[in-house]
Design a protein around this motif. Structure first.
Motif, short mmCIF file in Angstrom:
data_model
loop_
_atom_site.label_atom_id
_atom_site.label_comp_id
_atom_site.label_asym_id
_atom_site.label_seq_id
_atom_site.Cartn_x
_atom_site.Cartn_y
_atom_site.Cartn_z
N UNK A 149 -3.24 -16.36 6.36
CA UNK A 149 -2.56 -15.40 5.48
C UNK A 149 -3.07 -13.99 5.71
N UNK A 150 -4.39 -13.83 5.72
CA UNK A 150 -5.03 -12.53 5.96
C UNK A 150 -5.93 -12.66 7.18
N UNK A 151 -5.68 -11.84 8.21
CA UNK A 151 -6.54 -11.91 9.39
C UNK A 151 -7.92 -11.34 9.05
N UNK A 152 -8.96 -12.09 9.38
CA UNK A 152 -10.31 -11.71 8.98
C UNK A 152 -10.85 -10.48 9.72
N UNK A 153 -10.25 -10.12 10.85
CA UNK A 153 -10.75 -8.96 11.59
C UNK A 153 -9.93 -7.70 11.33
N UNK A 154 -8.61 -7.82 11.38
CA UNK A 154 -7.77 -6.61 11.25
C UNK A 154 -7.04 -6.54 9.92
N UNK A 155 -7.17 -7.56 9.09
CA UNK A 155 -6.64 -7.48 7.73
C UNK A 155 -5.14 -7.65 7.58
N UNK A 156 -4.43 -7.95 8.68
CA UNK A 156 -2.98 -8.12 8.57
C UNK A 156 -2.61 -9.19 7.56
N UNK A 157 -1.55 -8.93 6.80
CA UNK A 157 -1.06 -9.84 5.78
C UNK A 157 0.30 -10.37 6.23
N UNK A 158 0.40 -11.68 6.49
CA UNK A 158 1.66 -12.23 6.98
C UNK A 158 2.55 -12.67 5.82
N UNK A 159 3.81 -12.87 6.11
CA UNK A 159 4.79 -13.28 5.09
C UNK A 159 4.76 -14.80 4.96
N UNK A 160 3.84 -15.30 4.13
CA UNK A 160 3.69 -16.75 4.00
C UNK A 160 4.90 -17.39 3.34
N UNK A 161 5.60 -16.65 2.50
CA UNK A 161 6.79 -17.21 1.83
C UNK A 161 7.87 -17.51 2.87
N UNK A 273 -9.58 5.68 3.76
CA UNK A 273 -8.56 6.06 4.75
C UNK A 273 -8.37 7.58 4.79
N UNK A 274 -8.47 8.21 3.63
CA UNK A 274 -8.34 9.66 3.56
C UNK A 274 -9.54 10.35 4.20
N UNK A 275 -10.74 9.91 3.84
CA UNK A 275 -11.94 10.59 4.30
C UNK A 275 -12.24 10.34 5.79
N UNK A 276 -11.98 9.13 6.28
CA UNK A 276 -12.37 8.80 7.66
C UNK A 276 -11.56 9.60 8.66
N UNK A 277 -10.38 10.08 8.25
CA UNK A 277 -9.56 10.85 9.18
C UNK A 277 -10.07 12.27 9.35
N UNK A 278 -11.17 12.58 8.70
CA UNK A 278 -11.86 13.86 8.97
C UNK A 278 -12.51 13.83 10.35
N UNK A 279 -12.65 12.62 10.92
CA UNK A 279 -13.15 12.49 12.29
C UNK A 279 -11.94 12.49 13.22
N UNK A 280 -11.75 13.49 14.06
CA UNK A 280 -10.58 13.54 14.94
C UNK A 280 -10.54 12.35 15.89
N UNK A 281 -9.35 11.82 16.12
CA UNK A 281 -9.19 10.75 17.09
C UNK A 281 -9.35 9.35 16.53
N UNK A 282 -9.55 9.21 15.23
CA UNK A 282 -9.64 7.88 14.60
C UNK A 282 -8.29 7.17 14.71
N UNK A 283 -8.31 5.88 15.03
CA UNK A 283 -7.09 5.07 15.06
C UNK A 283 -7.38 3.74 14.38
N UNK A 284 -6.38 3.19 13.72
CA UNK A 284 -6.56 1.94 12.98
C UNK A 284 -6.01 0.76 13.77
N UNK A 285 -6.76 -0.32 13.78
CA UNK A 285 -6.35 -1.53 14.49
C UNK A 285 -5.50 -2.42 13.59
N UNK A 286 -4.48 -3.04 14.21
CA UNK A 286 -3.56 -3.85 13.44
C UNK A 286 -2.86 -3.01 12.40
N UNK A 287 -2.59 -3.63 11.24
CA UNK A 287 -1.97 -2.90 10.14
C UNK A 287 -3.00 -2.47 9.11
N UNK A 288 -4.29 -2.45 9.49
CA UNK A 288 -5.33 -2.24 8.48
C UNK A 288 -5.28 -0.87 7.82
#
Length: 381
Positions: A149-161, A273-288
């Protein structure tokens, strides 16, 4: 030195009320639950009450809750018995499942000669439901779908229904590793036609070494561990009473406080999410980085550091008293890196260090500020 724990997807701090309940159990309820005298009956009653409690919150029947040593054992029992006893000839999963599922499925393919099919993933790691439907319809073999349901590394949430409905329409069994989900999201197994689930107490502020499997009635699943008749014959061995009542206490606290704690932790993630983008070049993995498509409990991000800095990142954070993960805790000792990130990132992206930060009710905005400031200082150094 400040101590900041932001590795809650690996394990969580045990709630004080859980510690108190377990201490009481260890001190006062030491009878064997299988014994017929009063000491044993007291322990047995406590275990059955815990089973009823969990079933009530999941809208399950108490007989469908089987206590295990954790999620890994539950996953193994479900997958192995499905092949060995239920006639499953095809397991359908993805290449980014937890290794408790992935390695078990691979072993079953070798041992029993079953077919192992992998659902295609989108660019961010979610399963392609059209491809899943094609795999379900490909032949008439008995199939088990196993998707977390929730990926333990990237946090993706699948449509279990939607996935549960697809499986039901195609007469396939559906198992989900819900270790990162139970205690953080509401579940109603009557509304969602899922056959099997796995959970671990230490992911929602309970003790390590205990979890449970949800096994829907009349599936015909058989035990993995043979011996006595404990756990309705599904799991032999004297039950760890103190762990089970600790799990119950953590489960009750998680669901009694679910709305309030979800709101609090979601706010922490938004702030991060707001504060970490103060570091230029940050990218998020998966849908996290997406609050709707991922769990509110974690963020997995790529940092714009060169190879030399990458090697020192976790060491530097540890020196500063900060705990988080490169990938997942299950991967931290592996030389091969994250199998999840390897599936969704290209070679250039994989050269950048990825960091998983995961939150709980015990974290604060001040701790997030500290982490971000340390990372900014490290980036500038």
């Amino acid at each position: 030195m400040q101590k900041v724990y932001l590795d809650n997807a690996a394990t969580t701090q045990v709630r004080q009320e859980v510690i108190d309940r377990m201490q009481e159990a260890l001190a006062t309820c030491y009878g064997n639950p299988s014994s017929t005298h009063a000491f044993g009956r007291t322990a047995k009653t406590g275990i059955e009450q815990a089973r009823k409690t969990i079933a009530r919150y999941l809208n399950a029947h108490p007989s469908e809750i089987i206590f295990t040593s954790g999620g890994t054992e539950a996953d193994n029992m479900i997958l192995r018995s499905s092949v060995r006893d239920l006639g499953v000839k095809t397991i359908i999963t993805t290449k980014i499942e937890h290794h408790a599922v992935l390695h078990t499925a691979e072993a079953l393919s070798q041992e029993y000669g079953i077919r192992l099919d992998f659902v295609k993933l989108d660019a961010s790691g979610n399963p392609d439901l059209d491809h899943l439907e094609q795999l379900l319809k490909r032949d008439g073999s008995r199939k088990l779908v196993s998707l977390m349901h929730i990926n333990n590394e990237i946090g993706n949430k699948i449509d279990v229904v939607a996935i549960a409905a697809l499986c039901r329409d195609n007469d396939a069994l559906f198992h989900s590793d819900t270790v990162q989900s139970i205690g953080h999201f509401s579940w109603d197994v009557e509304e969602i036609p899922i056959d099997f689930m796995a959970a671990a107490a230490h992911k929602f502020h309970g003790p390590k070494g205990v979890g449970f499997a949800f096994i829907r009635k009349n599936t015909g699943l058989k035990p993995l561990i043979m011996g006595g008749s404990q756990e309705r014959g599904y799991r032999a061995g004297t039950e760890a009473y103190h762990n089970i009542v600790g799990l119950e206490a953590a489960f009750i606290a998680a669901y009694e406080n679910l709305e309030e704690e979800t709101a609090y932790i979601s706010d922490l993630k938004r702030y991060f999410l707001q504060r970490i983008q103060e570091i230029p070049g940050i990218a998020f993995n998966g849908y996290s980085g997406d609050m709707e498509k991922s769990t509110y409990t974690l963020v997995n991000m790529r940092l714009p550091f060169d190879e030399q800095k990458s090697l020192m990142l976790l060491f530097h954070l540890d020196l500063k008293g900060i705990a988080c993960s490169k990938g997942s805790a299950c991967q931290s000792g592996s030389e091969g890196g994250s199998h999840v990130l390897s599936e969704i990132l290209d070679d250039e992206e994989l050269k950048k260090p990825s960091l998983r930060v995961s939150f709980s009710k015990y974290n604060s905005r001040e701790e997030i500020d500290y982490l971000v400031d340390v990372l900014k200082e490290f980036a500038a150094g």
